[in-house]
Design an enzyme around this catalytic site. Sequence first.
Site, mmCIF file in Angstrom:
data_model
loop_
_atom_site.group_PDB
_atom_site.id
_atom_site.type_symbol
_atom_site.label_atom_id
_atom_site.label_comp_id
_atom_site.label_asym_id
_atom_site.label_seq_id
_atom_site.Cartn_x
_atom_site.Cartn_y
_atom_site.Cartn_z
ATOM 1 N N ASP A 1 -6.377 -7.019 3.796
ATOM 2 C CA ASP A 1 -7.368 -6.452 3.243
ATOM 3 C C ASP A 1 -8.059 -7.557 2.335
ATOM 4 O OD1 ASP A 1 -8.804 -4.553 1.420
ATOM 5 O OD2 ASP A 1 -7.788 -5.145 -0.431
ATOM 6 N N ASP B 1 -3.028 -18.371 2.089
ATOM 7 C CA ASP B 1 -3.814 -19.039 1.315
ATOM 8 C C ASP B 1 -4.493 -20.087 2.196
ATOM 9 O OD1 ASP B 1 -1.225 -20.130 1.489
ATOM 10 O OD2 ASP B 1 -1.046 -21.402 -0.440
ATOM 11 N N TYR C 1 0.770 -1.108 0.114
ATOM 12 C CA TYR C 1 0.044 -0.053 0.084
ATOM 13 C C TYR C 1 0.948 1.017 0.088
ATOM 14 C CZ TYR C 1 -4.632 -2.225 0.400
ATOM 15 O OH TYR C 1 -5.770 -2.923 0.150
ATOM 16 N N LYS D 1 2.874 -15.112 3.666
ATOM 17 C CA LYS D 1 3.188 -15.961 3.006
ATOM 18 C C LYS D 1 4.915 -16.258 2.777
ATOM 19 C CE LYS D 1 2.081 -18.416 -0.851
ATOM 20 N NZ LYS D 1 1.201 -19.633 -0.681
ATOM 21 N N ASP E 1 -12.100 -9.338 4.033
ATOM 22 C CA ASP E 1 -13.563 -9.542 3.174
ATOM 23 C C ASP E 1 -14.125 -10.800 3.339
ATOM 24 O OD1 ASP E 1 -13.137 -6.843 2.114
ATOM 25 O OD2 ASP E 1 -13.682 -7.502 0.093
HETATM 26 C C1 IPM Z 1 -10.541 -1.491 2.714
HETATM 27 C C2 IPM Z 1 -10.771 -1.036 1.378
HETATM 28 C C3 IPM Z 1 -9.547 0.223 1.015
HETATM 29 C C4 IPM Z 1 -8.349 -0.797 1.122
HETATM 30 C C5 IPM Z 1 -9.770 0.637 -0.444
HETATM 31 C C6 IPM Z 1 -11.208 1.229 -0.445
HETATM 32 C C7 IPM Z 1 -8.554 1.782 -0.494
HETATM 33 O O1 IPM Z 1 -10.694 -2.049 0.475
HETATM 34 O O2 IPM Z 1 -10.541 -0.642 3.543
HETATM 35 O O3 IPM Z 1 -10.412 -2.541 2.940
HETATM 36 O O4 IPM Z 1 -8.056 -1.391 0.144
HETATM 37 O O5 IPM Z 1 -7.759 -0.756 2.138
HETATM 38 MG MG MG Z 2 -10.793 -4.049 1.488
#
Ligand code: IPM
Ligand code: MG
Length: 375
Positions: free
Chosen positions: A244, A220, A137, A187, A248
Amino acid sequence: MTRSHTIAILPGDGIGPEVVSCALEVLDAAETRYGFTTTRTEYAAGANHYLETGELFTEVQDQLRDADAILFGSMGDPRVTPGILERGFILEMRQRFQQAANVRPVRLYPGVPTPIAGLTPERCELVIVRENTEGAYVGQGSTVHAGTPNAVAMQESLNTRAGIERVVDFSFRLALGRRKKLTLCHKTNILVAAGQLWQEVVADVAQRYPEVETDYVHVDAMCFHLPLTPERFDVVVTDNLFGDIITDLGAVIQGGLGVATSANLNLDATAPSMFEAIHGSAPDIAGKGWANPSGAILSLALMLGHLGEGDAAQAIEAATVEVLGSLPALAGADMGATTAELGTRIADIVRSGRANTELVPDSLLATLAALPASR
Ligand code: IPM
Ligand code: MG
């Protein structure tokens, strides 16, 4: 003396303003019930503001810096080239305000449907701590021969010992107050340079926390352990990009992006921390009343926990869980109520003092900020 907090509000784009407005209604209720006050300033950050003025984070950072905390909706708009707002605002804020730890609880609340067959709330209560200022990042890289068949793109990941250590130390402290287990997710078999540094730091910091058991899982492999055996994990610490991605997945397990929440914590009190739902701006459903405001309301709870308002935080979490458990669907046209109606329902429970805190007896959101200082 009345407790008072200064809060910067960034509703942002898409569904951001709708869900933040629900969170503010709940905040009103919490202030009435729990006897504190807030001074709130709203900032017009996001796509519209950028398109009108060209301003990103740099222009508002001095105003935001004075706040005790920042409540953030979401950012992103199809009219703005992808990356401009994400990097120019969100990543800038995380880096300039040194919000070193991105804390993302993965908790299946009672009554909330999960796509994982047979998963129960007792088995799913963990926290992922994502390093929030480095790794891929940092946006370092270069392209040579762009646009030709010989194009070469290099994208770098920056990992500093100091950056890793502060987030690893925080994660150990978090684990110490919980089930005393810390898992490093990386990893190391492929990213050997960064992986080795992360492993060394975890091994060194572990010496200061002999009560905490440490574990390691490749990223993974994490993608099957997390949905199938989440009970294996207490606190997971990981690199920015891996964090990140796996958060999710964590959000899906706990009922979807509408429910998941996060704190971008500045660990040395040099700048405000920022609290946001994990979902994006969802421009396709903006203004329809279909968004679930729970993620934003739970981020308010996290923020209040951080500001020392633990009772309010726990009540808001419990009220949100109660309402979530009553919904026929967690988002969209079938949710059984509009975004605003859900906000009012949760606010009413908080204001009445009827929040059933037995639903979340061990509220992470309430206790997160009360972590003991670094050793
Ligand atoms: C998150 C989002 C952000 C990230 C984006 C919107 C920059 O996906 O907060 O997880 O990648 O960190
Ligand atoms: Mg994200």
